[in-house]
Design an enzyme around this catalytic site. Structure first.
Site, PDB file in Angstrom:
ATOM      1  N   ARG A   1      -4.278  -4.532  -6.538  1.00  0.00           N
ATOM      2  CA  ARG A   1      -4.845  -3.432  -7.311  1.00  0.00           C
ATOM      3  C   ARG A   1      -6.371  -3.540  -7.381  1.00  0.00           C
ATOM      4  O   ARG A   1      -6.926  -4.622  -7.435  1.00  0.00           O
ATOM      5  CB  ARG A   1      -4.286  -3.449  -8.734  1.00  0.00           C
TER       6      ARG A   1
ATOM      7  N   LYS B   1       1.882   1.936 -10.742  1.00  0.00           N
ATOM      8  CA  LYS B   1       1.167   1.557 -11.953  1.00  0.00           C
ATOM      9  C   LYS B   1       0.550   2.782 -12.632  1.00  0.00           C
ATOM     10  O   LYS B   1       0.362   2.781 -13.855  1.00  0.00           O
ATOM     11  CB  LYS B   1       0.090   0.530 -11.632  1.00  0.00           C
TER      12      LYS B   1
ATOM     13  N   HIS C   1       5.380  -4.194 -20.509  1.00  0.00           N
ATOM     14  CA  HIS C   1       5.261  -4.837 -19.199  1.00  0.00           C
ATOM     15  C   HIS C   1       6.140  -6.075 -19.245  1.00  0.00           C
ATOM     16  O   HIS C   1       5.714  -7.144 -19.665  1.00  0.00           O
ATOM     17  CB  HIS C   1       3.804  -5.197 -18.920  1.00  0.00           C
TER      18      HIS C   1
ATOM     19  N   SER D   1       1.567 -12.615 -14.205  1.00  0.00           N
ATOM     20  CA  SER D   1       1.913 -13.090 -12.874  1.00  0.00           C
ATOM     21  C   SER D   1       1.954 -14.614 -12.828  1.00  0.00           C
ATOM     22  O   SER D   1       1.062 -15.284 -13.343  1.00  0.00           O
ATOM     23  CB  SER D   1       0.887 -12.568 -11.864  1.00  0.00           C
TER      24      SER D   1
ATOM     25  N   LYS E   1       8.511 -14.358 -14.757  1.00  0.00           N
ATOM     26  CA  LYS E   1       9.132 -13.160 -15.327  1.00  0.00           C
ATOM     27  C   LYS E   1      10.261 -12.625 -14.441  1.00  0.00           C
ATOM     28  O   LYS E   1      11.353 -12.328 -14.924  1.00  0.00           O
ATOM     29  CB  LYS E   1       8.058 -12.105 -15.543  1.00  0.00           C
ATOM     30  N   THR E   2       9.985 -12.503 -13.149  1.00  0.00           N
ATOM     31  CA  THR E   2      11.002 -11.992 -12.230  1.00  0.00           C
ATOM     32  C   THR E   2      12.080 -13.027 -11.958  1.00  0.00           C
ATOM     33  O   THR E   2      13.275 -12.733 -11.988  1.00  0.00           O
ATOM     34  CB  THR E   2      10.347 -11.549 -10.904  1.00  0.00           C
TER      35      THR E   2
ATOM     36  N   ASP F   1       9.949  -5.264 -14.205  1.00  0.00           N
ATOM     37  CA  ASP F   1       8.509  -5.076 -14.411  1.00  0.00           C
ATOM     38  C   ASP F   1       8.125  -4.238 -15.628  1.00  0.00           C
ATOM     39  O   ASP F   1       7.239  -4.628 -16.375  1.00  0.00           O
ATOM     40  CB  ASP F   1       7.892  -4.446 -13.158  1.00  0.00           C
TER      41      ASP F   1
ATOM     42  N   ARG G   1       4.386  -8.839  -0.601  1.00  0.00           N
ATOM     43  CA  ARG G   1       5.372  -8.205  -1.484  1.00  0.00           C
ATOM     44  C   ARG G   1       6.515  -7.574  -0.696  1.00  0.00           C
ATOM     45  O   ARG G   1       6.378  -7.254   0.484  1.00  0.00           O
ATOM     46  CB  ARG G   1       4.708  -7.082  -2.288  1.00  0.00           C
TER      47      ARG G   1
END
Length: 536
Positions: free
Chosen positions: A61, A201, A220, A238, A242-243, A257, A322
Site C-alpha cells: 500500500r 482497503k 481490522h 502484520s 492474526k491469520t 481481515d 500474497r
C-alpha cells in the site's frame, strides 16, 4: 462501445461520466478473466492453475499517497491527524482527468458487496483497467447471486487506472500515485499503482466511516467460531499471527481481515482472503498452501521457477508476496460470513522486547487502552535501518484504514464488550527469555494451548496474579504449560535487565497514549495509570 458480460446491458458507465470507451466487460468470472489477462499479457499461469502477476514498483500500500476529500460533511467527522485532506475541487479535476484518460480503453467492471450482513453491507462497483485486478477484487469481496445483478445499483464506485499518472500540482496530491477517497459521494479514485490491495482497503475505509453511525463496530481483525457458537475475534497487526491463529481446523473461519460487529453479531466484510505467502509451506499452513495450487487464485509478486512452480522462499520481488482467493477455497470456511456475538476477544502482539507474558486477561477498560494503543514491535532486519527491536503503535490495530477518531471505535468496542459479557485477552506471540537477538520466539504450541484454554472457558477458572507493569491479570499456572513461561521476568537470565526493559516499554506506551488522554473517560485513564506510573 461494446457491453460484454453477465449484466443487464441497459446499464453502463456513462452516468458516471465515462465516454468513448472501447469496451466494458461486466462481471466476468474467473475463466473469462484468465483469458482476458492472458490476451493482454498481464500474467502467467503457474503449475496448479493460479494466475501469477507482478505489481511493479508498488508491492504494498502507498499510505503516504492516500487522501480524503475534506468538505462540509467530513470536516468534523474525519480524524485529520491521521488522514490527509484533499480539496473537493482537486478531487473533481482528478476525476475528470481520469475519465478522459480512460477514453478508448477496455475496462472491466465487478458489481460486488462489502459486508455479509445485508442490513449493513455496501454495494461496491469496481471499475478496473486490468483484467487481473477484476479477478482479484472478485475474489476478495462478496459476489452477488446472478439473479441479484439485474437490479444492482451501486452505493460506491471505485475506479482503478494504474496507467494514469497524477500531477501533484494539478491534483493536490503528493506524487504520481494517488488514492483519493470522497466519503461523501462514496467515490474512490486509484491511479499510478498496480498494487491491488488498495481496492479492497478502500471499501474497508468506506465501511469504517459509515458503520459507526449505525452503532456497528468495524474491526481490522480475523474471526472464527466453534461448534457451540463461541465466536472469537483476533485483532493484530502484520506479523502477529492474526491469520495463522484464526485458521484453526477445529473451528469455522469467518474471515481473516475485516469484520463488523452489529446487533445480530459478527459479519465478514469480505468474500475472500489475501494471505501472505513468503516462506509459505504445506506443513505450517496447509489450508493456505492448498489455495496456491488452484485455478482462480491470484499469486501476487510470487517468483516461479523454470517449471512454473511457485518459489515461496524467494523474496527477490518483495517480502510482501500474497495470494488472493475466494473464502470457499478454505475447507472450514463459513458459507454465510456471519457468526454470533463473540465470547472472546484476542488482541495479538509480537513483543520483540520480551516483556509481555504469553497471555493476560483484560478488563473492558484495559481492553480499550490496548485497543487504542495497538502495539506490536518490528525486529532487526525486517526493514532497512531497523537494527534493534522497534515499537509500533497502530491505533485500533489498523490506523491507516480508520477515518474517524480512534476514541469513537474504542467507545463502541468497550460498550459491546460490556453488553455481551465478552472475555478479553492480550496474547504475546513475540519473544520470551530476552529481547529479540537474545531470547527466543514464543513457542507456537504454547500460544495455541493458551488460546484453546481461553476459548473453551477453562482459563477463566485459573489462579491469576497482577502484572506490576501493566496491571492486567496473568495466569499463574496452566495445565501442560511450564509455569516459568507465564512469568516473563523469570525467563530472563538477569531480572534487573528485564525490569529495565519493562520500564522502557511502558514508557513507550505512556508517550504514545498521551494523544488519547483527552478523549477517554476516567475508567480508561485509571486502567492506563498503572503503566503511566510504572514509567516514572
Amino acid at each position: 462501445m461494446k457491453q460484454i458480460g453477465t449484466y443487464n446491458t441497459s446499464h453502463d458507465l456513462s452516468a458516471f461520466g465515462f465516454s468513448g470507451l472501447k469496451a466494458v466487460r461486466w462481471n466476468l468470472t474467473a475463466p473469462a478473466l484468465y483469458e482476458e489477462s492472458a490476451r493482454r499479457n498481464e500474467s502467467r499461469i503457474a503449475e496448479g492453475g493460479a494466475l501469477v502477476v507482478e505489481t511493479g514498483q508498488h508491492t504494498g500500500r502507498s499510505a503516504a499517497d492516500k487522501f480524503v476529500v475534506r468538505d462540509a460533511s467530513t470536516e468534523d467527522t474525519i480524524w485529520w491527524d491521521n488522514n490527509k485532506p484533499l480539496p473537493p475541487e482537486a478531487f473533481e479535476i482528478l476525476k475528470q482527468d481520469m475519465l478522459h484518460h480512460a477514453e478508448g480503453k477496455e475496462l472491466f467492471v465487478q458489481d460486488l458487496y462489502g459486508g455479509a450482513d445485508p442490513a449493513n453491507r455496501i454495494k461496491a462497483r469496481v471499475v478496473t483497467e486490468y483484467a487481473w485486478h477484476s479477478l482479484f477484487i472478485r475474489n476478495l469481496l462478496i459476489r452477488p447471486e446472478f439473479s441479484e445483478l439485474a437490479g444492482y445499483v451501486p452505493d460506491m464506485m471505485i475506479v482503478d487506472l494504474p496507467s494514469f499518472k497524477a500531477d501533484p500540482a494539478r491534483h493536490g496530491c503528493r506524487s504520481e500515485t494517488v488514492i483519493a477517497c470522497d466519503l461523501t459521494s462514496r467515490i474512490v479514485l486509484i491511479a499510478g499503482t498496480s498494487y491491488a490491495g488498495e481496492m479492497k482497503k478502500s471499501v474497508f475505509t468506506a465501511l469504517n466511516y459509515t458503520l459507526p453511525e449505525k452503532d456497528v463496530m468495524p474491526m481490522h481483525c480475523s474471526a472464527n467460531v466453534g461448534d457451540e457458537g463461541d465466536t472469537a475475534v483476533f485483532f493484530g497487526l502484520s506479523g502477529t499471527g492474526k491469520t495463522t491463529l484464526s485458521a484453526d481446523a477445529s473451528r469455522t473461519l469467518i474471515g481473516d481481515d475485516e469484520h463488523g460487529w452489529g446487533e445480530d453479531g459478527i459479519f465478514n466484510f469480505e468474500g475472500g482472503c489475501y494471505a501472505k505467502t513468503i516462506r509459505l509451506s504445506p506443513e505450517a499452513e496447509p489450508e493456505i498452501f492448498a489455495t496456491t495450487q488452484r485455478f482462480g487464485t491470484v499469486l501476487e509478486n510470487v517468483v516461479l521457477d523454470e517449471n512454473r512452480i511457485p518459489d515461496f522462499d524467494d523474496g527477490s520481488l518483495t517480502e510482501n508476496t500474497r495470494c488472493a482467493y475466494p473464502l470457499d477455497f478454505i475447507p472450514n470456511a463459513s458459507q454465510s460470513g456471519r457468526a454470533p456475538h463473540p465470547r472472546n476477544i484476542i488482541m495479538l502482539t509480537a513483543d520483540a522486547f520480551g516483556v509481555l507474558p504469553p497471555i493476560s486477561r483484560l478488563t473492558p477498560a484495559q481492553a480499550m487502552f490496548h485497543f487504542l494503543s495497538g502495539y506490536t514491535a518490528k525486529v532487526a532486519g525486517t526493514e532497512k535501518g531497523v537494527t534493534e527491536p522497534e515499537a509500533t503503535f497502530s491505533t485500533c490495530f489498523g490506523a491507516p484504514f480508520m477515518p474517524r477518531h480512534p476514541s469513537e471505535y474504542g467507545d463502541l468496542l468497550r460498550n459491546l464488550i460490556a453488553r455481551h459479557g465478552v472475555s478479553c485477552w492480550l496474547v504475546n506471540t513475540g519473544w520470551t527469555g530476552g529481547a529479540y537477538g537474545i531470547g527466543s520466539r514464543m513457542p507456537i504450541k504454547v500460544t495455541r494451548k493458551l488460546l484453546s484454554e481461553a476459548l473453551n472457558g477453562n482459563l477463566n477458572n485459573a489462579e491469576f496474579r497482577v502484572d506490576p507493569n501493566f496491571g492486567f491479570e496473568v495466569p499463574v499456572s496452566v495445565d501442560e504449560i511450564d509455569d516459568s513461561i507465564l512469568d516473563p521476568r523469570s525467563t530472563w537470565a538477569d531480572g534487573s535487565e528485564y525490569d529495565a526493559q519493562a520500564r522502557k516499554l511502558v514508557n513507550m506506551f505512556r508517550q504514545n497514549f498521551v494523544k488519547f488522554e483527552d478523549h477517554v473517560d476516567q475508567e480508561v485513564l485509571a486502567a492506563a495509570s498503572v503503566a503511566l506510573q510504572a514509567a516514572e
